[in-house]
Design an enzyme around this catalytic site. Structure first.
Site, PDB file in Angstrom:
ATOM      1  N   LYS B  79       0.655  -1.460  -0.180  1.00 30.41           N
ATOM      2  CA  LYS B  79       0.600  -0.014   0.087  1.00 30.41           C
ATOM      3  C   LYS B  79       0.586   1.184  -0.614  1.00 30.41           C
ATOM      4  O   LYS B  79       1.997   1.108   0.886  1.00 30.41           O
ATOM      5  CB  LYS B  79      -0.665   0.331   1.141  1.00 30.41           C
ATOM      6  CG  LYS B  79      -1.599  -0.890   1.546  1.00 30.41           C
ATOM      7  CD  LYS B  79      -3.101  -0.860   2.563  1.00 30.41           C
ATOM      8  CE  LYS B  79      -3.066  -2.091   2.744  1.00 30.41           C
ATOM      9  NZ  LYS B  79      -4.910  -2.064   1.982  1.00 30.41           N
ATOM     10  N   GLY B 151     -10.243  -3.439   9.467  1.00 27.11           N
ATOM     11  CA  GLY B 151     -10.330  -3.414  10.457  1.00 27.11           C
ATOM     12  C   GLY B 151     -11.362  -3.679  11.409  1.00 27.11           C
ATOM     13  O   GLY B 151     -11.334  -3.154  12.435  1.00 27.11           O
TER      14      GLY B 151
END
Lengths: 184, 290
Positions: B79, B151
């Site tokens: 990322k 998450g």
């Protein structure tokens, strides 16, 4: 003519489209029940050979598929499909593939080159392997820069590149010819 | 059709029907590969921990990413921050297989995304709806994923994004040709992209689900809603039995239409990640970068 397409992971839909355009019937194989259907040929698509190996083992497809190929079922493997047929995997062909032979994605490339019996064909290589070694019974069908990228052994056909990603259908036709020759 | 963009779209096609797993160590990467992951996302902290830690979150240490590249033979993604083209250049320099320009990290630019056409290496970007997806594709993204809410272990946002995208695609296919110019204006994208979706009923690139996928059932849900594969972030290595859960999610993506297989896969997986409900979240990452 009915072609089974291994649909555990990867670009199986592209093969389905290519084969249907040529008038072949197809069905997807995800488990033993799917595999039990009658078929005249098998396609093992591109994708990740590690993922396919894992799922084939877990679904108990490994031995049934291997047995039918050894029994003469025509098979066409592209990229990961080529790897699956080599000596370190299903071991139905007398070839050894070198995985990720051109490196990572930055090494992926497109070219066109001669394919024995067909002529110049488009070749898309995506994190592709090539055939590092081949033995008895294996006929080389194409090379790029001296590396073997397509071969045939009896009714088994493999390409390191992806004919299913281009509109040119001649290699799929070539496979269907192998299938028809077998079923006569 | 021999340009980099086509080759990069092609790699995404090879990932279809697969699971891309977040990993933080070479050991986790090997577990993911062995479980049947079609690629791994290398990052220093998984989204659940990024969320817990707070603060600015950046591209991972290239040395850590290289360690993972050496550990596995499947594609390795990493990322970079939204708009942070220098981070992307660094990732390209270490021959990463795919860059995720990701809202999970702190955005570096609140106006501009990376001009991804300038890169040889491929990009995947998040999108909540069709407009966002097509804008990212216009900037050069060769793969799209839902933004979900990383998450959290809560799949609601990924579902919302996937449903939104699919319903907008269906709407677009029903428009008459002369209505497409206005649609392009509203979506803020070139006419050609809108016309492609109108004619083909799908995005011109592969579309994965991401964010909050924690169980085989979550993965199957996303596939049935039209995802072509699944990213699993915190869901695996934040669970009680990562090996078993990873294998189960891989098989769930293959057998997403087969409830009796899914039932078997869902048995005895141990503790799922704890999860945070959408309404309890302070920071909505999906709102970053539109």
């Amino acid at each position: 003519m009915k072609i089974a397409i291994l649909a555990l992971q990867g670009a199986f839909a592209e093969h389905e489209t290519a084969l249907r355009k040529l008038g072949a019937e197809t069905f997807l194989v995800r488990n033993k029940q799917d595999w039990a259907q009658e078929k005249d040929g098998l396609v093992i698509p591109g994708g990740e050979s590690t993922a396919m190996t894992r799922i084939m083992r877990d679904e108990e497809l490994w031995d049934p598929i291997r047995d039918e190929i050894l029994g003469g079922l025509p098979v066409f493997g592209t990229c990961a499909g080529l790897i699956m047929l080599d000596k370190e995997h299903l071991s139905t062909m007398n070839i050894t593939a070198l995985r990720n032979a051109y490196g990572r994605q930055l090494g992926s490339f497109y070219t066109d080159d001669e394919f024995k019996g067909i002529g110049r064909v488009p070749m898309t290589f995506i994190r592709a392997p090539y055939i590092a070694e081949h033995g008895d019974g294996v006929e080389v069908l194409a090379t790029v820069d001296g590396r073997v990228v397509a071969a045939r052994q009896g009714a088994q056909l493999v390409t390191a590149f992806h004919p299913e990603l281009n509109d040119d259908s001649r290699i799929h036709e070539y496979f269907l010819d192998i299938v028809s020759a077998k079923s006569i | 059709m021999s340009d980099r963009s086509t080759l990069n779209r092609n790699l995404a096609q090879m990932l279809k029907g697969g699971v891309i797993m977040d990993v933080t160590t070479p050991e986790q990467a090997r577990i993911a590969e062995k479980a049947g992951a079609c690629a791994v996302m290398a990052l220093e902290r998984i989204p659940a921990d990024i969320r817990a830690a707070g603060g600015v979150s950046r591209m991972s240490d290239p040395k850590m990413i290289k360690g993972i590249q050496e550990a596995v033979s499947i594609p390795v993604m990493a990322k970079c921050r939204i708009g942070h083209f220098a981070e992307a250049q660094i990732l390209e320099a270490i021959s990463i297989d795919y860059i995720d320009e990701s809202e999970v990290l702190s955005p570096a630019d609140d106006v501009y995304h990376i001009d991804k056409r300038k890169f040889n290496v491929p990009f995947v970007c998040g999108a909540k709806d069709l407009g966002e997806a097509l804008r990212r594709i216009n900037e050069g993204a060769t793969m799209i994923r839902t933004k979900g809410e990383p998450g959290t272990g809560d799949v609601i946002q990924a579902v919302r994004h996937m449903r939104m995208m699919q319903s907008e695609i269906r709407r677009l296919t029903s428009l008459s040709e002369d209505e497409l110019y206005e649609a392009a204006k509203q979506l803020r994208v070139p006419y050609e992209l809108v016309s492609y979706v109108h004619d083909n009923g799908k995005l011109p690139v592969v579309n994965f689900a991401a964010g909050g996928v924690a169980t085989p059932a979550d993965a199957a849900l996303m596939m049935q809603l039209g995802a072509e594969g699944v990213f699993v972030g915190s869901g695996i290595f934040k669970s009680g039995d990562p090996v078993k859960r990873a294998q189960a999610i891989v098989k769930a993506v293959t057998n997403y239409n087969n409830p009796s297989v899914l039932a078997e896969l869902s048995e005895d997986l141990g503790e799922a990640m704890v999860g945070i409900n959408e309404s309890e979240i302070q920071l909505l990452m999906a709102e970053r970068g539109k």
